[in-house]
Design an enzyme around this catalytic site. Sequence first.
Site, mmCIF file in Angstrom:
data_model
loop_
_atom_site.group_PDB
_atom_site.id
_atom_site.type_symbol
_atom_site.label_atom_id
_atom_site.label_comp_id
_atom_site.label_asym_id
_atom_site.label_seq_id
_atom_site.Cartn_x
_atom_site.Cartn_y
_atom_site.Cartn_z
ATOM 1 N N GLU A 163 -42.085 36.136 67.141
ATOM 2 C CA GLU A 163 -41.295 37.253 67.655
ATOM 3 C C GLU A 163 -41.133 37.774 69.298
ATOM 4 O OE1 GLU A 163 -42.022 41.349 66.344
ATOM 5 O OE2 GLU A 163 -40.054 42.135 66.304
HETATM 6 O O1 LIG Z 1 -38.768 45.078 66.464
HETATM 7 P P1 LIG Z 1 -39.234 46.010 64.825
HETATM 8 O O2 LIG Z 1 -40.530 47.328 64.938
HETATM 9 O O3 LIG Z 1 -39.173 45.967 63.530
HETATM 10 O O4 LIG Z 1 -38.495 47.470 64.900
HETATM 11 P P2 LIG Z 1 -36.840 47.392 65.006
HETATM 12 O O5 LIG Z 1 -35.962 45.948 65.385
HETATM 13 O O6 LIG Z 1 -36.247 47.908 64.403
HETATM 14 O O7 LIG Z 1 -36.840 48.673 66.583
HETATM 15 P P3 LIG Z 1 -36.216 48.433 67.381
HETATM 16 O O8 LIG Z 1 -35.588 48.038 68.317
HETATM 17 O O9 LIG Z 1 -34.057 48.223 67.096
HETATM 18 O O10 LIG Z 1 -35.691 49.807 67.618
HETATM 19 C C1 LIG Z 1 -37.350 50.198 68.377
HETATM 20 C C2 LIG Z 1 -36.965 52.142 68.522
HETATM 21 O O11 LIG Z 1 -36.133 52.185 69.075
HETATM 22 C C3 LIG Z 1 -35.084 53.432 68.828
HETATM 23 N N1 LIG Z 1 -33.746 53.677 69.174
HETATM 24 C C4 LIG Z 1 -33.055 52.734 68.821
HETATM 25 N N2 LIG Z 1 -32.102 53.120 69.269
HETATM 26 C C5 LIG Z 1 -32.504 54.102 70.326
HETATM 27 C C6 LIG Z 1 -31.738 55.020 71.288
HETATM 28 O O12 LIG Z 1 -30.442 54.818 71.232
HETATM 29 N N3 LIG Z 1 -32.814 55.674 71.894
HETATM 30 C C7 LIG Z 1 -34.104 55.857 71.481
HETATM 31 N N4 LIG Z 1 -34.784 54.950 70.412
HETATM 32 C C8 LIG Z 1 -33.351 54.500 69.694
HETATM 33 C C9 LIG Z 1 -35.435 52.979 66.549
HETATM 34 O O13 LIG Z 1 -35.885 54.107 66.129
HETATM 35 C C10 LIG Z 1 -37.354 52.200 67.062
HETATM 36 O O14 LIG Z 1 -37.738 53.470 66.502
HETATM 37 CA CA LIG Z 2 -37.351 44.195 66.934
#
Ligand SMILES: O=P(O)(O)OP(=O)(O)OP(=O)(O)OC[C@H]1O[C@@H](n2cnc3c(O)ncnc32)[C@H](O)[C@@H]1O
Ligand SMILES: [Ca+2]
Length: 494
Positions: A163
């Site tokens: 990753e």
């Molecule tokens: O990499 P992993 O850990 O598996 O997680 P993810 O891929 O699902 O994680 P993201 O980068 O999509 O999102 C990171 C975090 O930011 C949050 N998130 C997504 N969009 C957001 C926004 O517009 N404002 C604030 N937080 C947000 C989301 O809920 C996650 O907690």
């Molecule tokens: Ca991610």
Amino acid sequence: MEQEGPLFILGVFFVLGIVALTVVAVLQNKPLPENLKYGIVLDAGSSHTSVYIYRWPAEKENDTGVVQQVEECKVEGNGISSYHEKPVEAGLSLQACMNKARDIIPVSKHKETPVYLGATAGMRLLRLTNSRVADEVLASVENTLRSSPFDFQGARIITGQEEGAYGWITINYLLGNFIHSSPWFNIMPNSKEGTSGALDLGGASTQITFVSDENIESQDNSLRFRLYGKSYNVYTHSFLCYGKDQALRLQLANTMTGQNITLLDPCFNSGYMRNVSTADLYSSPCVSGLRILTAPQTIQIQGTGNYQLCKNKVQTIFNVSHCSYSRCSFNGIFQPGLQGEFGAFSAFYFVMDFLKLTKEKVSLDSVKDTVERHCSKPWAEVKRESGRIKEKYLSEYCFSGVYILSLLDLYGFNSSSWEDITFLGKIHGSDAGWTLGYMLNLTNMIPAELPPSPPLSHGGYVGLMVFFSVFLLFILLTCWLTFRKPKCLQKGII
Ligand SMILES: O=P(O)(O)OP(=O)(O)OP(=O)(O)OC[C@H]1O[C@@H](n2cnc3c(O)ncnc32)[C@H](O)[C@@H]1O
Ligand SMILES: [Ca+2]
């Protein structure tokens, strides 16, 4: 006079010959209609799944910077690991976005379009809790993808190391950092030498990856790449449980007491309230070790909105007391000194973007001030100002801002190196994240050595042909006009 007739005809044929030569050269070398290729990568993250569709010209496959993201389809609902109680539905959740991919990619390309699914920290955690259920979830998404018209290439849980590595490859590919040493490539020239480090903050894990000249003391953190004729010595680490959702759980679990139903929390704005089920809180392997058996079934979080107290609380989730290497970031993990510029994406970007801190370089002190000011706002005011944002996100910007500052501080960013961080959402229209790097690697689109490149581009070649033809024509006409009788032809000059 008798000789002029045949010579005139000869001259006309000569001119016609040159014109014909030019026309043939131009037509023959006209670029063929672009043959486009497509690829699909599903990023099955802990918080949600996104389907990315990429496109690139087949002829330029091994050039850098040619792959473009044409679509990101966000799957409805939470990440695939949230389907642990009904694994079959994990696959169904992907259907709408796969249908969208069907519509976007021309039918003639469906069969040859590869589809990859990579699951990250949410599935790593589920595998730790119950590996059989994790396999069932993967089998379910695999079923859906196999039944799509595309060329399904596999669904798997990628490692934290992958990753980090693919995130680093993605941003450096998109920034054009792999090519500036080559004289033949001049797409997206980058004025700065070197690569950019990658900082990815997900929901359940966070990755730091950068090129280091130092000795990488732990093998698990060391990657060696040879890309486009250059070798890279890369440091990477993925902290499982230190994505922003799991970090919040850790922070809550650390302050739980046996009896209290209410938990005063300085990381939420004053006036904010949220009920949390302790069964749900402790369901994550990140916090299961912190379980307090006497904890009530439900606790109510009440925000008090205090930056300094929040910072103190957040710091309790990092262990900085032991390090068996020459230096560590936290939790005993080796990290060499920071080097070069950094691109920070995912939640690093979402949070900084919300706080309006991404457009230009802002000093570390100003960032701290902004986060402090945001934390001290009453919840009603936060809602009034940004009511359209999802409540889960909106309520957590204070915690997330403080968490990001603490994490980056432990990585070693200070007032001066803070200036080296750029918060990135997209680069030239493609999202910063691991998916593009993953696809580039699996489709062998990033060669170890520089691909041989013709010294002239198609345009340059045609231009030269036309130039020399016109030049010859010009000489001939000059001869004709100067001598009236084309003596130069008679004398065999041409
Ligand atoms: O990499 P992993 O850990 O598996 O997680 P993810 O891929 O699902 O994680 P993201 O980068 O999509 O999102 C990171 C975090 O930011 C949050 N998130 C997504 N969009 C957001 C926004 O517009 N404002 C604030 N937080 C947000 C989301 O809920 C996650 O907690
Ligand atoms: Ca991610």
